[in-house]
Motif scaffolding. Structure first.
Motif, PDB file in Angstrom:
ATOM      1  N   ASN A  82       0.848  -1.190   0.000  1.00  0.00           N
ATOM      2  CA  ASN A  82       0.000   0.000   0.000  1.00  0.00           C
ATOM      3  C   ASN A  82       0.886   1.243   0.000  1.00  0.00           C
ATOM      4  OD1 ASN A  82      -2.260  -1.648   0.120  1.00  0.00           O
ATOM      5  ND2 ASN A  82      -2.367  -1.556   2.360  1.00  0.00           N
ATOM      6  N   TYR A  83       1.104   1.823  -1.178  1.00  0.00           N
ATOM      7  CA  TYR A  83       1.918   3.028  -1.290  1.00  0.00           C
ATOM      8  C   TYR A  83       1.049   4.253  -1.017  1.00  0.00           C
ATOM      9  CZ  TYR A  83       5.447   0.123  -3.586  1.00  0.00           C
ATOM     10  OH  TYR A  83       6.377  -0.841  -3.871  1.00  0.00           O
ATOM     11  N   ILE A  84       1.578   5.181  -0.236  1.00  0.00           N
ATOM     12  CA  ILE A  84       0.854   6.413   0.010  1.00  0.00           C
ATOM     13  C   ILE A  84       1.029   7.349  -1.179  1.00  0.00           C
ATOM     14  CG2 ILE A  84       1.187   6.157   2.487  1.00  0.00           C
ATOM     15  CD1 ILE A  84       3.293   8.388   2.343  1.00  0.00           C
ATOM     16  N   GLU A  85       0.200   8.360  -1.286  1.00  0.00           N
ATOM     17  CA  GLU A  85       0.341   9.353  -2.341  1.00  0.00           C
ATOM     18  C   GLU A  85       1.579  10.198  -2.067  1.00  0.00           C
ATOM     19  OE1 GLU A  85      -3.818  10.771  -3.960  1.00  0.00           O
ATOM     20  OE2 GLU A  85      -3.811  10.817  -1.771  1.00  0.00           O
ATOM     21  N   PRO A  86       2.316  10.621  -3.101  1.00  0.00           N
ATOM     22  CA  PRO A  86       3.533  11.416  -2.897  1.00  0.00           C
ATOM     23  C   PRO A  86       3.251  12.674  -2.082  1.00  0.00           C
ATOM     24  CG  PRO A  86       3.385  10.677  -5.172  1.00  0.00           C
ATOM     25  CD  PRO A  86       2.082  10.312  -4.525  1.00  0.00           C
ATOM     26  N   GLY A  87       4.046  12.872  -1.052  1.00  0.00           N
ATOM     27  CA  GLY A  87       3.918  14.056  -0.218  1.00  0.00           C
ATOM     28  C   GLY A  87       2.840  13.979   0.850  1.00  0.00           C
ATOM     29  N   GLU A  88       2.043  12.917   0.862  1.00  0.00           N
ATOM     30  CA  GLU A  88       0.962  12.787   1.830  1.00  0.00           C
ATOM     31  C   GLU A  88       1.399  11.876   2.985  1.00  0.00           C
ATOM     32  OE1 GLU A  88      -1.744  14.491   1.784  1.00  0.00           O
ATOM     33  OE2 GLU A  88      -1.504  15.386  -0.199  1.00  0.00           O
ATOM     34  N   THR A  89       2.300  12.375   3.817  1.00  0.00           N
ATOM     35  CA  THR A  89       2.826  11.559   4.912  1.00  0.00           C
ATOM     36  C   THR A  89       1.747  11.228   5.941  1.00  0.00           C
ATOM     37  OG1 THR A  89       3.551  13.586   6.035  1.00  0.00           O
ATOM     38  CG2 THR A  89       5.159  12.467   4.649  1.00  0.00           C
ATOM     39  N   ASN A  90       0.665  12.011   5.980  1.00  0.00           N
ATOM     40  CA  ASN A  90      -0.404  11.717   6.928  1.00  0.00           C
ATOM     41  C   ASN A  90      -1.091  10.395   6.625  1.00  0.00           C
ATOM     42  OD1 ASN A  90      -1.358  13.282   4.581  1.00  0.00           O
ATOM     43  ND2 ASN A  90      -3.386  12.983   5.465  1.00  0.00           N
ATOM     44  N   GLN A  91      -0.927   9.888   5.388  1.00  0.00           N
ATOM     45  CA  GLN A  91      -1.505   8.595   5.040  1.00  0.00           C
ATOM     46  C   GLN A  91      -0.711   7.440   5.651  1.00  0.00           C
ATOM     47  OE1 GLN A  91      -1.980   8.371   0.777  1.00  0.00           O
ATOM     48  NE2 GLN A  91      -3.243  10.221   0.671  1.00  0.00           N
ATOM     49  N   ASN A  92       0.445   7.744   6.215  1.00  0.00           N
ATOM     50  CA  ASN A  92       1.244   6.742   6.933  1.00  0.00           C
ATOM     51  C   ASN A  92       1.496   7.252   8.351  1.00  0.00           C
ATOM     52  OD1 ASN A  92       2.581   4.340   7.253  1.00  0.00           O
ATOM     53  ND2 ASN A  92       4.369   4.891   6.034  1.00  0.00           N
ATOM     54  N   ALA A  93       0.416   7.711   8.990  1.00  0.00           N
ATOM     55  CA  ALA A  93       0.537   8.452  10.249  1.00  0.00           C
ATOM     56  C   ALA A  93       1.073   7.604  11.396  1.00  0.00           C
ATOM     57  CB  ALA A  93      -0.827   9.032  10.630  1.00  0.00           C
ATOM     58  N   TYR A  94       0.771   6.305  11.429  1.00  0.00           N
ATOM     59  CA  TYR A  94       1.210   5.474  12.554  1.00  0.00           C
ATOM     60  C   TYR A  94       2.732   5.402  12.633  1.00  0.00           C
ATOM     61  CZ  TYR A  94      -3.670   3.955  12.729  1.00  0.00           C
ATOM     62  OH  TYR A  94      -5.036   3.932  12.819  1.00  0.00           O
ATOM     63  N   ILE A  95       3.376   5.152  11.485  1.00  0.00           N
ATOM     64  CA  ILE A  95       4.839   5.057  11.505  1.00  0.00           C
ATOM     65  C   ILE A  95       5.466   6.440  11.669  1.00  0.00           C
ATOM     66  CG2 ILE A  95       5.105   5.224   8.993  1.00  0.00           C
ATOM     67  CD1 ILE A  95       7.158   2.942  11.286  1.00  0.00           C
ATOM     68  N   GLU A  96       4.806   7.491  11.160  1.00  0.00           N
ATOM     69  CA  GLU A  96       5.330   8.837  11.340  1.00  0.00           C
ATOM     70  C   GLU A  96       5.297   9.231  12.816  1.00  0.00           C
ATOM     71  OE1 GLU A  96       6.803  10.683   9.202  1.00  0.00           O
ATOM     72  OE2 GLU A  96       6.392   9.566   7.359  1.00  0.00           O
ATOM     73  N   ARG A  97       4.243   8.842  13.517  1.00  0.00           N
ATOM     74  CA  ARG A  97       4.177   9.136  14.956  1.00  0.00           C
ATOM     75  C   ARG A  97       5.231   8.346  15.713  1.00  0.00           C
ATOM     76  NH1 ARG A  97       4.895  10.498  19.055  1.00  0.00           N
ATOM     77  NH2 ARG A  97       3.533  11.238  20.744  1.00  0.00           N
ATOM     78  N   PHE A  98       5.467   7.104  15.315  1.00  0.00           N
ATOM     79  CA  PHE A  98       6.524   6.311  15.927  1.00  0.00           C
ATOM     80  C   PHE A  98       7.882   6.956  15.673  1.00  0.00           C
ATOM     81  CE2 PHE A  98       9.858   3.135  15.390  1.00  0.00           C
ATOM     82  CZ  PHE A  98       9.837   2.492  16.622  1.00  0.00           C
ATOM     83  N   ASN A  99       8.115   7.442  14.444  1.00  0.00           N
ATOM     84  CA  ASN A  99       9.389   8.075  14.116  1.00  0.00           C
ATOM     85  C   ASN A  99       9.654   9.288  15.008  1.00  0.00           C
ATOM     86  OD1 ASN A  99       9.720   6.198  12.103  1.00  0.00           O
ATOM     87  ND2 ASN A  99       9.210   7.578  10.422  1.00  0.00           N
ATOM     88  N   ARG A 100       8.597  10.067  15.282  1.00  0.00           N
ATOM     89  CA  ARG A 100       8.790  11.246  16.128  1.00  0.00           C
ATOM     90  C   ARG A 100       9.205  10.848  17.545  1.00  0.00           C
ATOM     91  NH1 ARG A 100       3.982  15.521  17.259  1.00  0.00           N
ATOM     92  NH2 ARG A 100       3.487  14.031  18.919  1.00  0.00           N
ATOM     93  N   THR A 101       8.593   9.798  18.062  1.00  0.00           N
ATOM     94  CA  THR A 101       8.975   9.328  19.400  1.00  0.00           C
ATOM     95  C   THR A 101      10.408   8.799  19.402  1.00  0.00           C
ATOM     96  OG1 THR A 101       6.681   8.716  19.851  1.00  0.00           O
ATOM     97  CG2 THR A 101       8.360   7.754  21.258  1.00  0.00           C
ATOM     98  N   PHE A 102      10.760   8.026  18.381  1.00  0.00           N
ATOM     99  CA  PHE A 102      12.115   7.487  18.285  1.00  0.00           C
ATOM    100  C   PHE A 102      13.133   8.611  18.125  1.00  0.00           C
ATOM    101  CE2 PHE A 102      15.450   5.462  15.489  1.00  0.00           C
ATOM    102  CZ  PHE A 102      16.049   4.725  16.509  1.00  0.00           C
ATOM    103  N   ARG A 103      12.788   9.633  17.359  1.00  0.00           N
ATOM    104  CA  ARG A 103      13.688  10.779  17.193  1.00  0.00           C
ATOM    105  C   ARG A 103      13.900  11.492  18.528  1.00  0.00           C
ATOM    106  NH1 ARG A 103      17.264  12.468  13.696  1.00  0.00           N
ATOM    107  NH2 ARG A 103      15.844  11.972  11.962  1.00  0.00           N
ATOM    108  N   THR A 104      12.825  11.721  19.272  1.00  0.00           N
ATOM    109  CA  THR A 104      12.914  12.478  20.519  1.00  0.00           C
ATOM    110  C   THR A 104      13.642  11.698  21.609  1.00  0.00           C
ATOM    111  OG1 THR A 104      10.832  13.607  20.005  1.00  0.00           O
ATOM    112  CG2 THR A 104      11.577  13.676  22.290  1.00  0.00           C
ATOM    113  N   GLU A 105      13.322  10.424  21.752  1.00  0.00           N
ATOM    114  CA  GLU A 105      13.819   9.659  22.891  1.00  0.00           C
ATOM    115  C   GLU A 105      15.151   8.965  22.633  1.00  0.00           C
ATOM    116  OE1 GLU A 105      10.852   7.039  24.434  1.00  0.00           O
ATOM    117  OE2 GLU A 105       9.347   8.625  24.664  1.00  0.00           O
TER     118      GLU A 105
END
Length: 275
Positions: free
Chosen positions: A193-216
């Motif tokens: 399931n490829y998201i639309e180009p530039g629409e990172t909100n369509q992969n929000a679960y992994i993006e939210r995980f990335n933010r936590t991993f970046r911060t911690e």
């Protein structure tokens, strides 16, 4: 002669054999002198952006332009047309897939890449994979380079340990759209399931995980080696899955919210995954 011998313009021109008309004539600017060549070249390149010099030159000759190839080449270089022109990678149109967490584990995984640098300036990447149903982090693979071949090896280990998911959600990076990875998914019966180009909100679960991993992790340490990054990431992965409360899961860790059954039959699969 005018400066050294203090001669007038008339006497200096007579002494050098130069007419006064030639002295007063202002030389044309290169843009004006080659204006016709510039217009003709721009017209050819505008219609055929992938043509090289000789194809453009042959087209000009066929159009009745009798300019010398050396002159055309000089203008071609002055216009910067000899510099390789980068073209935008064409991404096929993607149909958005609803962002809905499954009711069971292994219904859908999500993956993404992240970048950071070591203390000495060397860059590295991480491959993050989670299960969308319970937000469990399945793997964080760290390396200086993560080509499609390493992506496939990592996913093979995860499939051997957890079983194949029904689908994987991801963006349109070159590793994920490579022919080898697409063929691997087809052999495993996994939908991509490829998201639309530039629409990172369509992969929000992994993006939210990335933010936590970046911060911690990534922003919290100064790393001296790839091995150190991997060791810290592995330790944090256990904390994230088993001890850290998750807000969207009602304040419980992913493994407590929705436990999974290990489907591997190989006793050393866990060792292979950590290796």
């Amino acid at each position: 002669m005018m400066t050294e011998h203090r001669l007038s313009i008339q006497r200096a021109c007579r002494a050098t054999g130069l007419s006064r008309a030639a002295y007063y004539k202002v030389p044309p600017l290169p843009q004006e002198k080659d204006a016709e060549v510039i217009d003709a070249l721009n017209g050819v390149v505008e219609r055929n952006g992938r043509w090289g010099f000789w194809k453009c030159f042959d087209r000009l000759r066929l159009d009745g332009r009798a300019w010398n190839h050396k002159r055309v080449w000089r203008v071609y270089c002055e216009l910067g047309l000899n510099i390789p022109r980068r073209t935008k990678r064409r991404i096929p149109k993607r149909e958005p897939v609803p962002l809905a967490a499954g009711s069971l584990v292994n219904e859908g995984w999500a993956l993404d890449f992240m970048h950071d640098v070591l203390y000495d300036g060397r860059r590295f990447r991480t491959l993050n994979v989670i299960d969308e149903a319970n937000r469990e982090a399945l793997a964080i693979q760290v390396a200086q380079s993560l080509p499609a071949s390493m992506l496939i090896r990592t996913m093979d280990r995860l499939v051997a340990w957890y079983g194949p998911p029904l689908s994987i959600r991801m963006d349109n990076g070159p590793e994920m759209t490579s022919h080898d990875f697409v063929e691997w998914a087809q052999r495993k019966g996994i939908a991509l399931n490829y998201i639309e180009p530039g629409e990172t909100n369509q992969n929000a679960y992994i993006e939210r995980f990335n933010r936590t991993f970046r911060t911690e992790v990534l922003d919290a340490y100064l790393f001296s080696s790839i091995e150190q990054v991997q060791a810290i990431a592995d330790d944090w992965l256990t904390q994230y899955n088993e001890y850290r409360p998750h807000d969207s899961l009602g304040g419980v860790p992913p493994k407590q919210f929705m436990p999974r059954l290990i489907t591997t039959t190989a006793a050393d699969s866990r060792n292979q995954l950590s290796a």
